[in-house]
Write a protein that holds these residues in place. Structure first.
Motif, PDB file in Angstrom:
ATOM      1  N   ALA A 111       4.379  24.003  34.329  1.00 42.66           N
ATOM      2  CA  ALA A 111       3.721  23.513  35.543  1.00 42.66           C
ATOM      3  C   ALA A 111       3.984  22.021  35.735  1.00 42.66           C
ATOM      4  O   ALA A 111       4.159  21.535  36.865  1.00 42.66           O
ATOM      5  CB  ALA A 111       2.214  23.786  35.467  1.00 42.66           C
ATOM      6  N   PHE A 112       4.015  21.304  34.619  1.00 41.79           N
ATOM      7  CA  PHE A 112       4.288  19.861  34.647  1.00 41.79           C
ATOM      8  C   PHE A 112       5.708  19.598  35.168  1.00 41.79           C
ATOM      9  O   PHE A 112       5.948  18.644  35.926  1.00 41.79           O
ATOM     10  CB  PHE A 112       4.128  19.334  33.210  1.00 41.79           C
ATOM     11  CG  PHE A 112       4.003  17.842  33.071  1.00 41.79           C
ATOM     12  CD1 PHE A 112       3.873  16.983  34.161  1.00 41.79           C
ATOM     13  CD2 PHE A 112       4.000  17.272  31.792  1.00 41.79           C
ATOM     14  CE1 PHE A 112       3.762  15.609  33.985  1.00 41.79           C
ATOM     15  CE2 PHE A 112       3.894  15.903  31.614  1.00 41.79           C
ATOM     16  CZ  PHE A 112       3.781  15.062  32.709  1.00 41.79           C
ATOM     17  N   ASP A 162       1.166  27.792  41.804  1.00 38.49           N
ATOM     18  CA  ASP A 162      -0.211  28.212  42.053  1.00 38.49           C
ATOM     19  C   ASP A 162      -0.845  28.593  40.713  1.00 38.49           C
ATOM     20  O   ASP A 162      -0.526  29.654  40.161  1.00 38.49           O
ATOM     21  CB  ASP A 162      -0.224  29.407  43.012  1.00 38.49           C
ATOM     22  CG  ASP A 162      -1.641  29.940  43.209  1.00 38.49           C
ATOM     23  OD1 ASP A 162      -2.600  29.376  42.627  1.00 38.49           O
ATOM     24  OD2 ASP A 162      -1.791  30.934  43.940  1.00 38.49           O
ATOM     25  N   PRO A 163      -1.719  27.727  40.196  1.00 39.06           N
ATOM     26  CA  PRO A 163      -2.266  27.948  38.850  1.00 39.06           C
ATOM     27  C   PRO A 163      -2.947  29.300  38.706  1.00 39.06           C
ATOM     28  O   PRO A 163      -2.981  29.866  37.605  1.00 39.06           O
ATOM     29  CB  PRO A 163      -3.282  26.816  38.680  1.00 39.06           C
ATOM     30  CG  PRO A 163      -2.837  25.764  39.636  1.00 39.06           C
ATOM     31  CD  PRO A 163      -2.257  26.500  40.807  1.00 39.06           C
ATOM     32  N   ALA A 164      -3.462  29.827  39.798  1.00 44.77           N
ATOM     33  CA  ALA A 164      -4.192  31.091  39.703  1.00 44.77           C
ATOM     34  C   ALA A 164      -3.274  32.263  39.378  1.00 44.77           C
ATOM     35  O   ALA A 164      -3.708  33.289  38.858  1.00 44.77           O
ATOM     36  CB  ALA A 164      -4.930  31.366  41.003  1.00 44.77           C
ATOM     37  N   THR A 165      -1.984  32.102  39.683  1.00 44.78           N
ATOM     38  CA  THR A 165      -1.072  33.231  39.473  1.00 44.78           C
ATOM     39  C   THR A 165      -0.280  33.120  38.180  1.00 44.78           C
ATOM     40  O   THR A 165       0.377  34.078  37.770  1.00 44.78           O
ATOM     41  CB  THR A 165      -0.064  33.332  40.636  1.00 44.78           C
ATOM     42  OG1 THR A 165       0.761  32.162  40.615  1.00 44.78           O
ATOM     43  CG2 THR A 165      -0.785  33.426  41.968  1.00 44.78           C
ATOM     44  N   THR A 189      -3.972  33.017  31.448  1.00 41.77           N
ATOM     45  CA  THR A 189      -3.785  31.606  31.141  1.00 41.77           C
ATOM     46  C   THR A 189      -5.034  30.791  31.445  1.00 41.77           C
ATOM     47  O   THR A 189      -5.849  31.170  32.287  1.00 41.77           O
ATOM     48  CB  THR A 189      -2.595  31.066  31.975  1.00 41.77           C
ATOM     49  OG1 THR A 189      -1.542  31.980  31.892  1.00 41.77           O
ATOM     50  CG2 THR A 189      -2.135  29.720  31.493  1.00 41.77           C
ATOM     51  N   ASP A 190      -5.137  29.673  30.773  1.00 46.97           N
ATOM     52  CA  ASP A 190      -6.189  28.689  31.031  1.00 46.97           C
ATOM     53  C   ASP A 190      -5.857  28.006  32.365  1.00 46.97           C
ATOM     54  O   ASP A 190      -5.062  27.075  32.431  1.00 46.97           O
ATOM     55  CB  ASP A 190      -6.197  27.680  29.880  1.00 46.97           C
ATOM     56  CG  ASP A 190      -7.258  26.608  30.047  1.00 46.97           C
ATOM     57  OD1 ASP A 190      -7.770  26.416  31.172  1.00 46.97           O
ATOM     58  OD2 ASP A 190      -7.565  25.945  29.051  1.00 46.97           O
ATOM     59  N   ARG A 201      -4.199  21.137  36.060  1.00 47.81           N
ATOM     60  CA  ARG A 201      -4.108  19.699  35.776  1.00 47.81           C
ATOM     61  C   ARG A 201      -2.635  19.259  35.801  1.00 47.81           C
ATOM     62  O   ARG A 201      -2.290  18.215  36.361  1.00 47.81           O
ATOM     63  CB  ARG A 201      -4.705  19.445  34.393  1.00 47.81           C
ATOM     64  CG  ARG A 201      -5.383  18.129  34.250  1.00 47.81           C
ATOM     65  CD  ARG A 201      -6.605  18.218  33.318  1.00 47.81           C
ATOM     66  NE  ARG A 201      -6.263  18.618  31.968  1.00 47.81           N
ATOM     67  CZ  ARG A 201      -6.895  19.574  31.284  1.00 47.81           C
ATOM     68  NH1 ARG A 201      -7.878  20.248  31.841  1.00 47.81           N
ATOM     69  NH2 ARG A 201      -6.544  19.855  30.057  1.00 47.81           N
ATOM     70  N   TYR A 202      -1.778  20.063  35.211  1.00 50.32           N
ATOM     71  CA  TYR A 202      -0.366  19.669  35.156  1.00 50.32           C
ATOM     72  C   TYR A 202       0.383  19.989  36.435  1.00 50.32           C
ATOM     73  O   TYR A 202       1.337  19.302  36.793  1.00 50.32           O
ATOM     74  CB  TYR A 202       0.309  20.301  33.932  1.00 50.32           C
ATOM     75  CG  TYR A 202      -0.136  19.626  32.661  1.00 50.32           C
ATOM     76  CD1 TYR A 202       0.402  18.386  32.318  1.00 50.32           C
ATOM     77  CD2 TYR A 202      -1.113  20.176  31.851  1.00 50.32           C
ATOM     78  CE1 TYR A 202      -0.016  17.731  31.162  1.00 50.32           C
ATOM     79  CE2 TYR A 202      -1.542  19.529  30.703  1.00 50.32           C
ATOM     80  CZ  TYR A 202      -0.989  18.307  30.367  1.00 50.32           C
ATOM     81  OH  TYR A 202      -1.404  17.656  29.249  1.00 50.32           O
TER      82      TYR A 202
END
Lengths: 473, 473
Positions: B140-141, B149-152, B158-159, B165-166
């Motif tokens: 992600a960083f 999209d962090p949710a996917t 995953t956390d 954040r990244y």
């Protein structure tokens, strides 16, 4: 000069022996080669025909000059026409004369000749691919007229008149291959690269018979997908033509073609030895002991003209392959140099490329063969990934393993797949030569990393499944 | 319900054991996993970071649902915090409660944790790559802000807050890797694919130390040619920053960076077992017998937290690798299902990809290690072609073989090259596990065909040279 090591044949076995003896001893070493080519790689000719190898000379590993620098007296265009095992001399025809050459030790490394079981192979346009000259001629035939300079092909080793004849002809539109073994499969790929209409005729129902059913089926599928027409269960009766090849004839059917290559197998070139009273084995190849020595004292045989010892059965076998020839030649060279060295066993490890399919085999796969050797064969065939499933390039890899029911001993195996499949047969070959059981193969600590193998390598998966079958009785 | 097989840890060893036991018996099988991820391939994380694997979930081989379909009672987010070997229960924290779980047989498969020998790894931008979440965060960083999209990511395993954040940060321009082992080398390739300015710090003078000198040198050359800056013999003292990582500090020098991954090795996660009074080995990993049973009755250990038996020395060793974990887990699953099965030995076979260089190793290569084990080591390193010299794609392949002088027994080997080198280590591994001498390896009937191998495979060339050295005394 009184006790030379004389070698008949200037290819893998002969030159390996000559080189080893010359390096390890002070003996005089003489090599007679009836042709002009020496130290050449037959196995590479399909890739020259295909065009992947530019120059026919690239297929040689040592030049005549390099051979002589090793202290070997190399006589090309010299044919040995007789052996006197009592008088320890050979009769040689060459340099416009015929003469007797005494030997202290003699190596017969006369190789093999292409089998020609039907008439018509003498027609122009019909070939066997068992000589560098035929590779040169076929390639010249494929190229556009005028684009090949016959004088430069093969750097003076080649039959220039032969090449010239084909360099002037219009290229074929169709190529017929008779025989679906190594040569046939490799040539199907080679001719397809020239955009020819390619047909393969196979007497039996399966291609690459010694590789077993799974490999044969995969290769048939691959060839068909690449546009090759397969005629299985279709024995060719003759090649028809009038000076030049016109058609391949099978019963009432015939297929017109101006190019045909007959690759239906090879026969050991053991006549020279047989005429000298040297024993042949049941295979027709020269019988030898564990040091490669024949029934005649101080006469050795190695390479495609000689038998070997099968690593699985311990019995004599005839397995004409390149490594075997090199290895046996080298061992005999050491022996005649004073360091007796066994020629080693042969596991029958073989690999072949069929377009993108990589095929390997080793040991005994055929159940009839296994039973003849006193085993009760059990086989399993699995398909598994070549890499971790998520890693790019992962491809199906099919492995067959064959074992003896009672002992669990591994007898042989075969593999086919597009991703590094061929090299994996060496794992099976090593296990086989170590005399491992399938249970031991299952416990092998093989390499795992996503780009190279799944956690359970296909060979391990096959061992796991076969071991399960054996345990279930 | 009274006699369940309880497994601590839901990855390779744990799930292999649980699956095998559930398949082969009627026993209840319960698996506690303290995290959310199960059945995941650590070894694949560098390729997810690189971008060759799209989705983190692709690195899992079984979903929780598939595991439950196997009849396994899987409890994720459940941490085993104590073992009572007398009462045969484990204490579990999960689902908002703490409870006792009785076991008939217990498998400790708690894995390993990344070693962190200096301060600063808690800073944002600093990672160890020993968990799926850290792989998700690093990837992600690297991506442009807003593109992930962090949710996917990781399909809900995953956390999400960590990834978010990244995902919002500007990508790094430089990546610092501390440690030149597997993870370091694989990440150098991964970060280079993102066009980062990549630096590798290595405490010692050589990369990939367990692979020996020839491989280490070849990989160093490869990394430098790919633009990676190597800092060899350069111990990192700490990571500096204020909440967020700012620099890597070595003595008076520091290198600014917003991304650092520390991959200096792993340690067995054996605390749970140790606190229960279960014996650890000299390595700090859980000591086990040939069936994987620990010093406590009916308590087994397998995978990265447990010791193994070295196939060369017969002594206990700690070799945390994927196949070993799967194999030992499967054997223990069979044992607790009523079919006692040894976990097998470990030859230490390992392969790693460093850009285009394929590296492999097996057994004992290091001479100090060999002498400690009572051998008198002799090694030779050769470089030979991977295919026939004239065949396209032929590439240098370097092989080291190590043997015992007196017995001639093969002790280990390493290989490096760009063309199918890694798979060839399996030949050496098989020979090693068969207890072959180098002379026997030299006589192996390995495969030859121009597209796949020269007449003398590089492994055979190495055996020939080493055998010559051994014979010369």
């Amino acid at each position: 000069m009184s006790d030379p090591f004389v070698v008949v044949g200037g290819d893998a076995a002969g030159l390996s022996a000559a080189s080893k003896c010359a390096r390890e001893s002070e003996r005089d070493v003489v090599v007679f080669e009836r042709g002009r080519w020496v130290s050449y790689a037959h196995c590479g000719t399909p890739y020259y025909v295909k065009g992947e190898v530019d120059d026919l000379v690239d297929l040689t590993s040592l030049s005549p000059a390099e051979i002589e620098e090793r202290g070997i007296d190399l006589r090309r265009d010299h044919e040995v026409i007789g052996i006197d095992t009592e008088g320890r001399t050979v009769t040689v025809r060459g340099g416009g004369a015929e003469f007797e050459q005494p030997y202290g030790d003699l190596l017969v490394a006369t190789g093999a000749t292409a089998a020609v079981p039907f008439p018509g192979v003498e027609l122009a346009g019909a070939f066997t691919l068992h000589h560098m000259d035929s590779a040169a001629a076929i390639r010249a035939f494929l190229e556009e007229p005028g684009s090949v300079d016959p004088a430069t092909v093969g750097d003076g080793f080649t039959d220039e008149a032969l090449v010239r004849r084909y360099a002037e002809r219009d290229p074929p539109e169709r190529a017929v291959i008779v025989g679906g073994g190594y040569v046939g499969v490799e040539l199907a790929e080679a001719f397809s690269a020239w955009d020819l209409n390619v047909h393969v005729f196979q007497r039996g129902e399966r291609l690459l018979k010694p590789f077993g059913e799974a490999v044969g089926d995969a290769v048939a599928t691959e060839l068909r997908e690449r546009g090759v027409t397969l005629h299985l269960d279709t024995p060719v009766e003759r090649l028809r033509g009038d000076g030049e090849l016109e058609a391949v004839v099978c019963g009432d059917e015939e297929l017109e073609t101006t190019l045909a290559v007959v690759g239906v197998g090879v026969e050991p070139a053991s006549d020279l030895a047989a005429e000298a009273g040297i024993d042949l084995g049941a295979s027709g190849a020269v019988a030898v002991d564990e040091y490669g020595e024949t029934s005649a004292d101080n006469v050795y045989a190695a390479g495609d003209c000689a038998e070997d010892t099968n690593a699985v059965t311990g019995e004599s076998a005839w397995v004409p392959l390149g490594l075997t020839a090199n290895r046996a030649g080298r061992a005999i060279g050491a022996t005649v140099a004073g360091d007796p060295t066994p020629v080693g066993n042969v596991a029958g490890t073989a690999v072949v490329k069929a377009f993108e399919q990589e095929c390997g085999r080793v040991g005994i796969i055929d159940h009839d063969h296994a039973r003849e050797a006193g085993f009760e064969p059990v086989s399993e065939t699995i398909t598994a990934g070549s890499r971790s499933g998520y890693y790019p390039g992962n491809a199906d890899t099919t492995v067959t393993l064959c074992a003896d029911r009672e002992s669990g001993r591994l007898l042989g195996g075969a593999i086919v797949g597009t991703d590094r499949a061929a090299v994996r047969i060496d794992t099976v070959a090593t296990a086989l030569e170590a005399g491992m059981t399938v249970a031991e193969v299952e416990r092998l600590d093989l390499a795992y990393a996503p780009p190279f193998s799944p956690v359970w390598d296909p060979v391990l998966v096959a061992a796991k499944v076969l071991n399960g079958t054996l345990e279930d009785g």
